[in-house]
Scaffold this motif. Structure first.
Motif, PDB file in Angstrom:
ATOM      1  N   THR A  57      -8.605 -10.604   3.207  1.00 57.98           N
ATOM      2  CA  THR A  57      -8.016  -9.514   2.436  1.00 57.98           C
ATOM      3  C   THR A  57      -8.963  -9.204   1.287  1.00 57.98           C
ATOM      4  OG1 THR A  57      -6.754 -11.063   1.046  1.00 57.98           O
ATOM      5  CG2 THR A  57      -5.621 -10.134   2.960  1.00 57.98           C
ATOM      6  N   GLN A  58      -8.882  -8.012   0.740  1.00 54.20           N
ATOM      7  CA  GLN A  58      -9.753  -7.642  -0.356  1.00 54.20           C
ATOM      8  C   GLN A  58      -9.391  -8.422  -1.617  1.00 54.20           C
ATOM      9  OE1 GLN A  58     -12.414  -5.965  -0.211  1.00 54.20           O
ATOM     10  NE2 GLN A  58     -12.275  -4.720   1.632  1.00 54.20           N
ATOM     11  N   VAL A  59     -10.415  -8.828  -2.343  1.00 52.72           N
ATOM     12  CA  VAL A  59     -10.242  -9.589  -3.588  1.00 52.72           C
ATOM     13  C   VAL A  59      -9.513  -8.768  -4.652  1.00 52.72           C
ATOM     14  CG1 VAL A  59     -11.581 -10.348  -5.592  1.00 52.72           C
ATOM     15  CG2 VAL A  59     -12.128 -11.223  -3.328  1.00 52.72           C
ATOM     16  N   ASN A  60      -9.876  -7.497  -4.755  1.00 51.29           N
ATOM     17  CA  ASN A  60      -9.388  -6.638  -5.833  1.00 51.29           C
ATOM     18  C   ASN A  60      -8.281  -5.729  -5.296  1.00 51.29           C
ATOM     19  OD1 ASN A  60      -9.131  -4.585  -7.879  1.00 51.29           O
ATOM     20  ND2 ASN A  60     -11.163  -5.128  -8.619  1.00 51.29           N
ATOM     21  N   ARG A  61      -7.039  -6.093  -5.557  1.00 47.27           N
ATOM     22  CA  ARG A  61      -5.889  -5.375  -4.996  1.00 47.27           C
ATOM     23  C   ARG A  61      -5.814  -3.937  -5.500  1.00 47.27           C
ATOM     24  NH1 ARG A  61      -1.976  -8.665  -3.507  1.00 47.27           N
ATOM     25  NH2 ARG A  61      -3.705  -9.856  -2.684  1.00 47.27           N
ATOM     26  N   GLU A  62      -6.118  -3.711  -6.787  1.00 48.97           N
ATOM     27  CA  GLU A  62      -6.024  -2.371  -7.359  1.00 48.97           C
ATOM     28  C   GLU A  62      -7.066  -1.436  -6.753  1.00 48.97           C
ATOM     29  OE1 GLU A  62      -5.958  -0.209 -11.769  1.00 48.97           O
ATOM     30  OE2 GLU A  62      -6.520  -2.310 -11.588  1.00 48.97           O
ATOM     31  N   VAL A  63      -8.317  -1.910  -6.651  1.00 48.90           N
ATOM     32  CA  VAL A  63      -9.363  -1.067  -6.071  1.00 48.90           C
ATOM     33  C   VAL A  63      -9.133  -0.888  -4.577  1.00 48.90           C
ATOM     34  CG1 VAL A  63     -11.850  -0.836  -5.662  1.00 48.90           C
ATOM     35  CG2 VAL A  63     -11.018  -1.675  -7.867  1.00 48.90           C
ATOM     36  N   LEU A  81       0.855  -1.194   0.000  1.00 48.85           N
ATOM     37  CA  LEU A  81       0.000   0.000   0.000  1.00 48.85           C
ATOM     38  C   LEU A  81       0.890   1.242   0.000  1.00 48.85           C
ATOM     39  CD1 LEU A  81      -2.693  -1.067   2.635  1.00 48.85           C
ATOM     40  CD2 LEU A  81      -3.042  -0.827   0.164  1.00 48.85           C
ATOM     41  N   LEU A  82       0.284   2.380  -0.286  1.00 51.27           N
ATOM     42  CA  LEU A  82       0.999   3.651  -0.329  1.00 51.27           C
ATOM     43  C   LEU A  82       2.207   3.549  -1.251  1.00 51.27           C
ATOM     44  CD1 LEU A  82       0.902   4.637   3.464  1.00 51.27           C
ATOM     45  CD2 LEU A  82      -0.751   5.193   1.669  1.00 51.27           C
ATOM     46  N   GLN A  83       1.912   3.192  -2.509  1.00 52.94           N
ATOM     47  CA  GLN A  83       2.964   3.024  -3.519  1.00 52.94           C
ATOM     48  C   GLN A  83       4.003   1.998  -3.076  1.00 52.94           C
ATOM     49  OE1 GLN A  83       2.434   4.636  -6.407  1.00 52.94           O
ATOM     50  NE2 GLN A  83       0.612   5.489  -5.445  1.00 52.94           N
ATOM     51  N   LYS A  84       3.535   0.957  -2.356  1.00 61.41           N
ATOM     52  CA  LYS A  84       4.359  -0.149  -1.857  1.00 61.41           C
ATOM     53  C   LYS A  84       5.399   0.284  -0.821  1.00 61.41           C
ATOM     54  CE  LYS A  84       3.624  -3.334  -5.637  1.00 61.41           C
ATOM     55  NZ  LYS A  84       4.197  -4.401  -6.489  1.00 61.41           N
ATOM     56  N   ALA A  85       5.172   1.473  -0.247  1.00 60.64           N
ATOM     57  CA  ALA A  85       6.041   1.891   0.856  1.00 60.64           C
ATOM     58  C   ALA A  85       5.756   1.054   2.097  1.00 60.64           C
ATOM     59  CB  ALA A  85       5.818   3.372   1.164  1.00 60.64           C
ATOM     60  N   LEU A  86       4.576   0.442   2.126  1.00 57.88           N
ATOM     61  CA  LEU A  86       4.129  -0.331   3.282  1.00 57.88           C
ATOM     62  C   LEU A  86       3.672  -1.693   2.793  1.00 57.88           C
ATOM     63  CD1 LEU A  86       3.386   0.019   6.360  1.00 57.88           C
ATOM     64  CD2 LEU A  86       1.088   0.569   5.568  1.00 57.88           C
ATOM     65  N   GLU A  87       4.128  -2.777   3.435  1.00 62.38           N
ATOM     66  CA  GLU A  87       3.716  -4.123   3.058  1.00 62.38           C
ATOM     67  C   GLU A  87       3.007  -4.794   4.222  1.00 62.38           C
ATOM     68  OE1 GLU A  87       7.202  -6.214   1.563  1.00 62.38           O
ATOM     69  OE2 GLU A  87       6.382  -5.970  -0.455  1.00 62.38           O
ATOM     70  N   ILE A  88       1.855  -5.426   3.925  1.00 61.75           N
ATOM     71  CA  ILE A  88       1.072  -6.118   4.939  1.00 61.75           C
ATOM     72  C   ILE A  88       1.127  -7.614   4.676  1.00 61.75           C
ATOM     73  CG2 ILE A  88      -1.261  -6.437   5.870  1.00 61.75           C
ATOM     74  CD1 ILE A  88      -1.789  -3.512   5.358  1.00 61.75           C
ATOM     75  N   GLU A  89       1.462  -8.386   5.709  1.00 60.00           N
ATOM     76  CA  GLU A  89       1.536  -9.838   5.592  1.00 60.00           C
ATOM     77  C   GLU A  89       0.165 -10.467   5.835  1.00 60.00           C
ATOM     78  OE1 GLU A  89       6.098 -10.847   7.031  1.00 60.00           O
ATOM     79  OE2 GLU A  89       4.404 -11.288   8.368  1.00 60.00           O
ATOM     80  N   PHE A  90      -0.082 -11.581   5.159  1.00 62.82           N
ATOM     81  CA  PHE A  90      -1.332 -12.305   5.403  1.00 62.82           C
ATOM     82  C   PHE A  90      -1.152 -13.776   5.051  1.00 62.82           C
ATOM     83  CE2 PHE A  90      -1.517 -11.108   0.972  1.00 62.82           C
ATOM     84  CZ  PHE A  90      -2.211 -12.119   0.330  1.00 62.82           C
ATOM     85  N   SER A  91      -2.088 -14.591   5.527  1.00 64.46           N
ATOM     86  CA  SER A  91      -2.095 -16.023   5.238  1.00 64.46           C
ATOM     87  C   SER A  91      -3.486 -16.401   4.740  1.00 64.46           C
ATOM     88  CB  SER A  91      -1.766 -16.812   6.514  1.00 64.46           C
ATOM     89  OG  SER A  91      -2.925 -16.927   7.328  1.00 64.46           O
ATOM     90  N   PRO A  92      -3.714 -17.649   4.317  1.00 62.97           N
ATOM     91  CA  PRO A  92      -5.050 -18.059   3.879  1.00 62.97           C
ATOM     92  C   PRO A  92      -6.121 -17.967   4.965  1.00 62.97           C
ATOM     93  CG  PRO A  92      -3.423 -19.565   2.990  1.00 62.97           C
ATOM     94  CD  PRO A  92      -2.699 -18.670   3.962  1.00 62.97           C
ATOM     95  N   ASN A  93      -5.731 -17.788   6.210  1.00 62.00           N
ATOM     96  CA  ASN A  93      -6.719 -17.636   7.285  1.00 62.00           C
ATOM     97  C   ASN A  93      -7.239 -16.208   7.409  1.00 62.00           C
ATOM     98  OD1 ASN A  93      -6.654 -20.357   8.352  1.00 62.00           O
ATOM     99  ND2 ASN A  93      -4.598 -19.878   9.082  1.00 62.00           N
ATOM    100  N   ASP A  94      -6.619 -15.270   6.717  1.00 65.45           N
ATOM    101  CA  ASP A  94      -6.919 -13.857   6.920  1.00 65.45           C
ATOM    102  C   ASP A  94      -7.796 -13.296   5.811  1.00 65.45           C
ATOM    103  OD1 ASP A  94      -5.189 -13.934   9.145  1.00 65.45           O
ATOM    104  OD2 ASP A  94      -3.467 -13.574   7.833  1.00 65.45           O
TER     105      ASP A  94
END
Length: 454
Positions: A284-290, A269-282
Motif C-alpha cells: 500500500t502507499q506510504v502516504n495516505r493523503e497523497v 478512497l473517494l471521500q471514504k465512500a470506498l474502503e480497501i482491505e489490506f494486511s502486512p503482506n500487501d
C-alpha cells in the motif's frame, strides 16, 4: 588534489598520519547543485565529489570516504558558509539515521528541487519534454507515513545508519503517523524481550495498527507467538513471519482456524465512500493523503467518457481499479502476483463490483503478443509499475494500441526511458506532474499522460 585515497601510502612516508589526513583527505569546496539522491555536488580539481548533507552555494569542508576514478563520496564535516535555505533538522537522530536525507532543506525547496530533478531526468534520459507541467501533489510534511520497515540487531529496533548497516534505536519518528508513533516504544520493548526478531513492519489503517515481526530462520514461531500474546498492546494486531515468508496473524499461528478471521486494516478512497482491505503482506502507499489525491488526479487524467473501458496494469489490490469501477467504468485489472489477484477479486465481490472488474494474472515483464493485442483494443491504459518500469509492455505494443496512456511512476529514470519509448511509438507527452509522496527524502514519484498522435 587528485588521488586522495590512492595517494595515502605515498603520503604516509612523507609526513605524519594525522597531518597527512588533514591536508589530503580534508578539503573545502563550493557546492554547485543537488544530485538525484539529494547529495551536494562539488568539483575539486576536475573530479566530481558527492557530499551528503551539503546544499547548493554552500562553502563546506568535507572528508572523503570513498574514491573512484571519476568521482568521490564524502562526508560533510563543516558548513563554512550556509545556504539561506538550510534549516535545523527537528529530528535529534537525523545526523545518524538513514530514514530521511533532506530534513536540512526547507520543505518548499525540497519540492522545488524534486520538480527540477525529475524534469531534468525526463529530458536527459528520455529526450522528452511535457507539453504541460501540472501542479505537484503533496500533503503534510510530518506524520504522513502509514507504513515503515525497521531493522532489528541484537534486540535493538530502528532504522539503518546513514550509509551503513548499524541500527539507530528509534523510539519516536516525526514522519510516522500519530498512530504508529504512539506504539513505537511498546513495540521496541516487545522486540527486545522476545528474541529472534530481525525486522519489524508497521502498518496503520484508517483505524487500527498492525505490527509484523519477521523472525530469523530456526526460531520457534509458536513459542514467540505465546510470548507476544502475553505482552499485548492495546489497538495493535500482531503478525509473524519466518525468514522471508509471508506474515501470518498471531492468532493464526496459535490456532490455524483463527487465521481465517484475521484482523485486516482498511483505508478509504473517494471521500471514504470506498474502503480497501489490506494486511502486512500487501503493498500500500506510504502516504495516505497523497495517495488519495493521486487516485483522484489519475481518474481525472484518464478523461473518461460514457462506455469507456480501462486496462489497469500492475493493479495490485485495486488502488485504482476499485475506485474506477465504483464510478461506473469497466476495468481490466492486470497483475503478475497471483495472491494479489485473488485478494482483488474478493474485494470486488465484497463491494459488489465484480461485474465491472475483470481480473487477469499475467507476468507483465514477459507479456505475450496475443495478450498485448487483446489489451490494445481497449482505448485507455493505466500503468503503475514498480521501479523497473514498463519497458517490456511498451516494446511489444502492436498496431492496436490505446489512444491515451496514464503512467504513474515511482522512479523518474525508468519513466524517462519509457516515455522515450512511447514517443517513438507515436505518443505525445501531454502533461506530467510530480508527487511528493516521501517528504524529507529525495524520493520522487510522478504521473505522466500520453496521447496517441498528439
Amino acid at each position: 588534489m587528485g588521488g586522495w585515497v590512492g595517494a595515502l601510502a605515498v603520503g604516509i612516508g612523507k609526513m605524519g598520519v594525522l597531518s597527512f589526513l588533514l591536508e589530503v583527505v580534508m578539503a573545502v569546496a563550493r557546492v554547485e547543485r543537488l544530485d538525484d539522491k539529494g547529495r551536494g555536488v562539488a568539483r575539486v580539481e576536475g573530479k566530481v565529489v558527492f557530499i551528503e548533507g551539503a546544499l547548493p552555494e554552500e562553502l563546506v569542508r568535507f572528508s572523503v570516504v570513498e574514491e573512484k576514478r571519476r568521482f568521490a563520496r564524502a562526508q560533510l564535516m563543516e558548513v563554512m558558509a550556509p545556504s539561506a535555505l538550510r534549516v535545523v533538522p527537528p529530528c535529534p537522530l537525523y545526523v545518524r539515521c538513514g530514514g530521511c536525507d533532506l530534513q536540512h532543506l526547507q520543505v518548499s525547496e525540497q519540492r522545488a528541487y524534486k520538480q527540477s530533478q525529475w524534469l531534468a531526468q525526463l529530458a536527459r534520459l528520455g529526450g522528452v519534454v511535457p507539453e504541460r507541467v501540472g501542479a505537484p501533489l503533496f500533503g503534510e510534511a510530518w506524520e504522513y507515513r502509514y507504513r515503515a520497515r525497521l531493522a532489528v540487531v541484537d534486540g535493538v529496533m530502528g532504522f539503518r545508519t546513514r550509509g551503513g548497516h548499524d541500527v539507530v534505536a528509534v523510539l519516536d519518528c516525526l514522519v510516522l503517523t500519530q498512530a504508529l508513533r504512539g506504539v513505537l516504544p511498546e513495540v521496541a520493548l516487545v522486540v527486545a524481550q522476545i528474541g529472534g526478531c530481525v525486522e519489524v513492519e508497521l502498518h496503520a489503517g484508517d483505524e487500527g495498527v498492525a505490527v509484523g515481526l519477521r523472525l530469523a530462520q530456526g526460531v520457534d514461531v509458536v513459542a514467540v507467538a505465546r510470548r507476544v500474546e502475553a505482552m499485548a498492546i492495546e489497538g495493535v494486531a500482531w503478525w509473524l513471519a519466518l525468514g522471508r515468508g509471508d506474515f501470518y496473524p498471531l492468532a493464526g499461528v496459535l490456532d490455524e482456524q483463527m487465521a481465517k478471521t484475521a484482523f485486516l486494516l482498511r483505508y478509504g478512497l473517494l471521500q471514504k465512500a470506498l474502503e480497501i482491505e489490506f494486511s502486512p503482506n500487501d503493498f500500500t502507499q506510504v502516504n495516505r493523503e497523497v495517495n488519495r489525491l493521486m487516485v483522484e488526479k489519475v481518474i481525472e487524467l484518464l478523461a473518461l467518457e460514457a462506455g469507456d473501458e480501462v486496462v489497469d496494469f500492475f493493479c495490485g489490490l485495486g488502488n485504482f481499479s476499485l475506485p474506477l469501477a465504483y464510478l461506473g467504468t469497466q476495468v481490466v485489472a492486470v497483475e503478475g502476483v497471483e495472491s494479489m489477484t485473488r485478494k482483488l477479486k474478493r474485494q470486488a465481490r465484497m463491494l459488489g463490483l465484480s461485474k465491472r472488474v475483470r481480473v487477469e494474472c499475467v507476468d507483465l515483464f514477459k507479456p505475450s503478443r496475443e495478450a498485448i493485442r487483446r489489451w490494445g483494443q481497449v482505448d485507455k491504459w493505466l500503468l503503475d509499475p514498480p521501479r523497473a518500469g514498463a519497458k517490456a509492455l511498451i516494446e511489444k505494443m502492436g498496431r492496436e494500441r490505446p489512444s491515451r496512456v496514464v503512467y504513474v511512476s515511482c522512479n523518474p529514470a525508468t519513466l524517462a526511458r519509457d516515455a522515450g519509448l512511447l514517443v517513438a511509438r507515436g505518443y505525445v507527452l501531454q502533461e506530467a506532474l510530480m508527487m511528493d509522496m516521501f517528504v524529507q527524502t529525495a524520493h520522487i514519484e510522478c504521473v505522466a499522460v500520453f496521447e496517441l498522435g498528439g
